[in-house]
Design an enzyme around this catalytic site. Structure first.
Site, PDB file in Angstrom:
ATOM      1  N   GLY A 690       0.830  -1.192   0.000  1.00 26.86           N
ATOM      2  CA  GLY A 690       0.000   0.000   0.000  1.00 26.86           C
ATOM      3  C   GLY A 690       0.866   1.245   0.000  1.00 26.86           C
ATOM      4  O   GLY A 690       2.032   1.222   0.369  1.00 26.86           O
ATOM      5  N   SER A 694       1.770   9.951   2.654  1.00 26.71           N
ATOM      6  CA  SER A 694       2.922  10.116   3.546  1.00 26.71           C
ATOM      7  C   SER A 694       3.993   9.053   3.349  1.00 26.71           C
ATOM      8  O   SER A 694       5.106   9.213   3.848  1.00 26.71           O
ATOM      9  CB  SER A 694       2.457  10.093   5.006  1.00 26.71           C
ATOM     10  OG  SER A 694       1.816   8.868   5.300  1.00 26.71           O
ATOM     11  N   LYS A 711       5.705   0.867   7.756  1.00 26.40           N
ATOM     12  CA  LYS A 711       5.407   2.096   7.038  1.00 26.40           C
ATOM     13  C   LYS A 711       6.698   2.907   6.932  1.00 26.40           C
ATOM     14  O   LYS A 711       7.296   3.281   7.943  1.00 26.40           O
ATOM     15  CB  LYS A 711       4.342   2.913   7.757  1.00 26.40           C
ATOM     16  CG  LYS A 711       3.985   4.221   7.039  1.00 26.40           C
ATOM     17  CD  LYS A 711       3.125   5.144   7.896  1.00 26.40           C
ATOM     18  CE  LYS A 711       1.732   4.597   8.063  1.00 26.40           C
ATOM     19  NZ  LYS A 711       0.858   5.571   8.773  1.00 26.40           N
ATOM     20  N   ASP A 816      -9.342  11.102  13.024  1.00 25.42           N
ATOM     21  CA  ASP A 816      -9.416  10.609  11.638  1.00 25.42           C
ATOM     22  C   ASP A 816     -10.019   9.206  11.626  1.00 25.42           C
ATOM     23  O   ASP A 816      -9.474   8.294  11.016  1.00 25.42           O
ATOM     24  CB  ASP A 816      -8.024  10.616  11.000  1.00 25.42           C
ATOM     25  CG  ASP A 816      -8.101  10.501   9.467  1.00 25.42           C
ATOM     26  OD1 ASP A 816      -9.198  10.680   8.909  1.00 25.42           O
ATOM     27  OD2 ASP A 816      -7.073  10.211   8.834  1.00 25.42           O
TER      28      ASP A 816
END
Length: 1002
Positions: A690, A694, A711, A816
């Site tokens: 993915g 950012s 990430k 969020d």
């Protein structure tokens, strides 16, 4: 005449005749129809061939049918500009376009032509721009409702010229400026509703005291500053005063005691100081008084408690002194909340004897003496919360008969004696918290009747005797904590069958015998603490198969034999097997220095770390010189080879990610079963699963077989600044600060992170089923996500958010919440993720805090957040409500099919026009759970209420979801995933059925 010419003439004559047959009002309405989009055919009955429009949908005429007097097109799904042609109808006295999508400005010239209007309702539309001052030119206007639009600018000062206006609501818009004092000139006003607008900071106008006919003043969240003017006391007819969620200062005016007609006073969440005024005895009609979350001091006046009150809320102040005895005489008191004050003395002995008491919370005070014996005399008591006081004596026997009890929290008092036998088995109780007292006796076998019990917390008492077998029959129990007592005997075999159990803490007791067989059935267990008992036998290998266990403490017992190698499969935050009688070799993963303290005090254990296996024979002290020389040569050669190899590796690694090999830059938040730097070898494009604004996310399968998600942030981690979190923290730092401290089964786990100038990595637990948003809206979502799975996901996510709002200190607002930030594990258990814009707040319900910019995702942002930039937990609750609507409808939050609407407005309008079956995802229609789906849908509607105050807390959301799942669980005859850990004895009437589902926002 030729035949074609004759046919043409007849057609022209027929059209002319039809047009002529409709009267003038009808022609104007036809022009209105042409200017609006009507996807639901609400105007299909508007037939131009009719002589008058009086039979048309939404059109009202007097008995003679000569002209139109009212048009009501509420909830019609109409879209387009304001239909100005309506104001051509000279006899129009009433116009309602409530809850449509009228999306233009409101033209002043056109509206001023509606000279006969007495009633105008344009609420819950998309109107924008300034409010036209020309509205004040309507001489007979009585009712003006513009709430729930996007009007901006200031309230027109010309509104002071209204001559007959009785009712005005401008709530929930984008109005700025301050509240004009000229409104005090509209002396005909009965209701003034201006709440929830982003006004500039300003005072509460003293001129409003001139509105002597006013009975309702609603100024919640209006950015009011300064004192409350004494002039408000000149409102003799005022029944409801709401000044909540402002920053009003000073004391409550003594003149308030002159409100002779007042029924409700709401002052909570301001900055009011001083003592409550004396003279409340004059307010004989007062029923509800709320001045909580201020800075009030002094004592509670006797005359206030002597009123016929229904609800008294004074929590989170600095009030001291005792609670007046007179409060017990109120025949209608159902709610009393005084927590977080400095009160002392005893509670009135007759409290509850004459009142239908439902909720009592006096926590965090200094109350002493006994618990009043008749709190549940009317049989309605649901919440009894007395934690952190100095109550003493026995728990009243009468509470054991109170079948309405749901929550009982008595933690940290000085209570003694046994718990009433019947109290253990109350069928509606889902939380029993007794920690930190001196209670004695045994756990009654009647506990088997407490089938809704979810949390049983009784640590740090003097309970004795065995744990009853019947405790293991409680299928909804998710936490049993009874440490530091005198419990004895074996751990019942029945406890090992509790597959909903998440936390079992029995440390520091006198338990004996072997580990109960079948422990591998604890599929939900994340904490097991049996330390400091007399348990013996072997540690079962089945513990290694528990899927979510991350805290294991078996220290201070008599366990023997080898450490099961299967324990290496666990992802543990804490492992403590010290001070037992374990023997043999350590499993390879545990033979590391970081685990040294986990195994101390086991003389028979051997491992390659200092302090273990002291019985191993010491090596010979003397070696021949030749052997020493050979050893030195071999060692030197190896060091040289390793040095060259390391240099080559170092040189190559610098080309890829120079900073990431600096081990000092790694920061771990859990005990790891892998090397952090091993991760770097797998950050390749083939492993990308993915990417976003950012950075990229990699799936990394490590050498030990473990899978993690990594990430890697773009540009050295420039995720953007989050200055709302205090200081110039970027989103990386916020994520680390937040997730590094959180420990909850429904919050994604951050294993470790790496932070260097040009490289930032976040290493999470891997979630095989990805995000809810991706799965729900993919082709396979309908096949994998049946209703029971969707319900489980909603409940898991709600519990995670409830933990953030209510159990974190200080509380955390996510900011969020969306379906893409809810991740799913192998069994579709949900974890809340992505805390890059999270905000630590002073406390849930402590009021809003201004943000520097909007965080969140389109379609999920609460309406008040989008235009005020003020955030509290209600913003998260709105966003979670959108997620619920996604789960029920299967639709995206923003869809071209909705036009200018979002999912929330589409659901409301579709419910009104087409019914609930057109809202529910077609894949769920034949699921057999229509009633339960409707109840969950109703929870979503409550969460997305346009007014923040109307939305339930996340704790309440969790409870409503659990109640909604009861019938599904009972009818299915088996566990439907991780369903409700507690339910009411009967399905709550609070949630709407399909036939009575709420169809409009609060």
């Amino acid at each position: 005449m030729a035949l074609p010419s004759l046919i043409l003439l007849l057609c022209v004559l027929s059209i002319t005749t039809a047009a002529v047959s409709l009267n003038q009002d009808g022609l104007f309405l036809q022009r209105v129809k042409l200017g609006l989009s009507d996807p639901n055919d609400a105007l299909s009955s508007w037939n131009e061939r009719d002589p008058t429009p009086c039979s048309w949908n939404g059109v009202l005429c007097p008995p003679d049918g000569a002209h139109v007097t009212a048009v009501d097109l509420s909830n019609a799904l109409l879209a387009g500009p304001f239909p100005s042609f309506l104001c051509r109808i000279q006899t129009l006295t009433s116009l309602s376009l409530f809850n449509n999508s009228i999306n233009s400005s409101l033209p002043g010239a056109a509206i001023s032509a509606c000279r006969a209007l007495r009633f105008l309702d344009l609420s819950q539309n998309l109107l924008q721009g300034p409010i036209p001052p020309a509205l004040a030119d309507l001489p007979d206007l009585r009712h003006l409702d513009l709430q729930g639009n996007n009007f901006s600018g200031q309230i027109p000062a010309r509104f002071s010229q209204f001559r007959s206006l009785e009712w005005i609501s401008l709530a929930g818009n984008l109005l700025t400026g301050t509240i004009p004092p000229q409104l005090g000139n509209i002396t005909t006003l009965k209701q003034l509703l201006l709440a929830y607008n982003p006004y500039s900071a300003g005072p509460l106008p003293a001129q409003l005291g001139n509105l002597t006919n006013l009975d309702y003043l609603w100024l919640a969240d209006c950015n009011l500053r300064g004192p409350i003017p004494d002039s408000l006391a000149r409102l003799p007819k005022l029944q409801n005063l709401d000044l909540t969620n402002n920053r009003l200062t000073g004391s409550i005016p003594p003149s308030f005691t002159r409100f002779t007609s007042i029924v409700q006073i709401e002052l909570y969440n301001n900055s009011l100081t001083g003592a409550l005024p004396r003279g409340f005895s004059n307010l004989t009609t007062l029923r509800r008084f709320d001045a909580s979350m201020n800075d009030l001091t002094g004592t509670i006046p006797h005359d206030l408690c002597g009123l016929d009150l229904e609800s008294l809320n004074l929590f989170e102040n600095r009030i001291h002194g005792s609670l007046p005895e007179s409060i017990a005489s109120s025949p209608n008191l159902y709610e009393l909340k005084l927590f977080n004050n400095q009160m002392n003395g005893t509670l009135p002995a007759r409290l509850g004897l004459n009142s239908p008491l439902m909720r009592l919370d006096v926590s965090y005070n200094g109350f002493s003496g006994g618990i009043p014996p008749n709190l549940c005399a009317k049989g309605l008591l649901d919440d009894l919360i007395l934690i952190y006081n100095s109550f003493s004596g026995n728990i009243p026997e009468h509470l054991g008969k109170c079948r309405s009890l749901g929550r009982v929290r008595l933690r940290n008092n000085r209570l003694s004696g046994p718990v009433p036998d019947d109290m253990w088995g109350l069928p509606g109780m889902y939380l029993l918290e007794l920690d930190g007292n001196s209670l004695t006796g045994q756990i009654s076998r009647k506990v088997s009747s407490a089938f809704n019990l979810s949390l049983l917390l009784m640590s740090r008492n003097q309970f004795s005797g065995p744990i009853p077998v019947e405790l293991g029959f409680l299928g909804n129990l998710i936490e049993f904590a009874a440490s530091h007592n005198r419990l004895s005997g074996r751990i019942p075999q029945s406890l090992a069958q509790m597959n909903q159990l998440g936390r079992l803490v029995l440390s520091s007791n006198e338990l004996s015998g072997e580990f109960p067989a079948g422990a591998q059935g604890w599929n939900s267990l994340f904490e097991l603490n049996l330390a400091n008992n007399n348990l013996s036998g072997q540690i079962p290998a089945g513990l290694g198969s528990l899927p979510v266990l991350n805290y294991l403490d078996l220290s201070g017992n008599r366990f023997s034999g080898k450490i099961p190698t299967d324990l290496q499969k666990l992802k543990l935050n804490l492992l403590n097997l010290s001070n037992n009688r374990l023997s043999g070799d350590l499993p390879p993963m545990f033979a590391k220095q970081i685990y040294k303290n986990s195994f101390l005090g086991n003389p028979g254990l051997c491992g390659d770390m200092e302090g273990l296996c002291p019985q191993k024979q010491e090596p010979k002290r003397r070696m021949s010189n030749l052997w020493i020389l050979r050893f030195i040569l071999v060692t030197t050669a190896l060091i040289f080879i390793l040095g060259v190899t390391w240099f080559i590796f170092k040189f190559r690694s610098l080309k890829k990610v120079k900073a990431c090999i600096v081990i000092s830059k790694w920061r771990s938040f859990h005990k790891l079963g892998f090397s952090e730097c091993e991760i770097l070898d797998y950050l390749q494009e083939d492993n990308v699963i993915g990417s976003g604004g950012s950075g990229k996310v990699y799936k990394v399968v490590l050498s030990n077989g473990e899978t993690v998600a990594v990430k890697k942030l773009y540009g050295g981690g420039q995720m953007g600044k989050n200055i709302d979190s205090g200081g110039e923290k970027d989103e990386f730092e916020v994520e680390v600060d937040t997730l590094g401290k959180i420990r909850h089964k429904n919050i994604v786990k951050l294993w470790c992170c790496f932070n260097a100038a040009d490289c930032k990595l976040l290493v999470y637990e891997f979630m095989p089923n990805g995000s809810l948003g991706d799965l729900l809206h993919s082709a396979k979502g309908g096949r994998l996500l049946d209703w029971s799975t969707r319900f489980k996901i909603a409940l898991d996510a709600a519990e995670g958010l409830s933990y953030l709002h209510h159990d974190c200190v200080p509380p955390i607002v996510h900011r969020d919440v969306k379906s893409n930030n809810i991740l799913l594990d192998r069994d579709f258990g949900a974890r809340v993720a992505d805390f890059g814009v999270a905000k630590i707040v002073q406390g849930v319900n402590k009021g809003t805090q201004s943000m520097s910019g909007i965080a969140g995702s389109y379609g999920y942002i609460a309406p008040e957040y989008a235009y005020t930039l003020r955030v509290n937990e209600k913003s998260d609750i709105y966003s979670f409500g959108v997620v619920i609507l996604e789960l029920v409808t299967g639709r995206l939050p923003i869809d071209p099919e909705f036009g200018e609407k979002d999912l929330v407005k589409w659901v409301y309008s579709t419910l009104d026009q087409k019914g609930v079956d057109q809202v529910i995802d077609p894949k769920l229609v034949d699921s057999g759970f229509r009633g339960e789906i409707c109840k969950v849908l109703d929870v979503g509607l409550r969460c997305t209420g346009s007014l923040p105050i109307s939305r339930p807390s996340m704790r309440r959301v969790v409870k409503m979801l659990q109640e909604a799942g009861k019938e599904m669980k009972l009818r299915s005859g088996k566990k439907q995933g991780k369903l409700a850990p507690y339910f009411e004895e009967e399905t709550s009437d609070e949630l709407e059925s399909c036939d009575s589902l709420s169809r409009q926002r609060a």
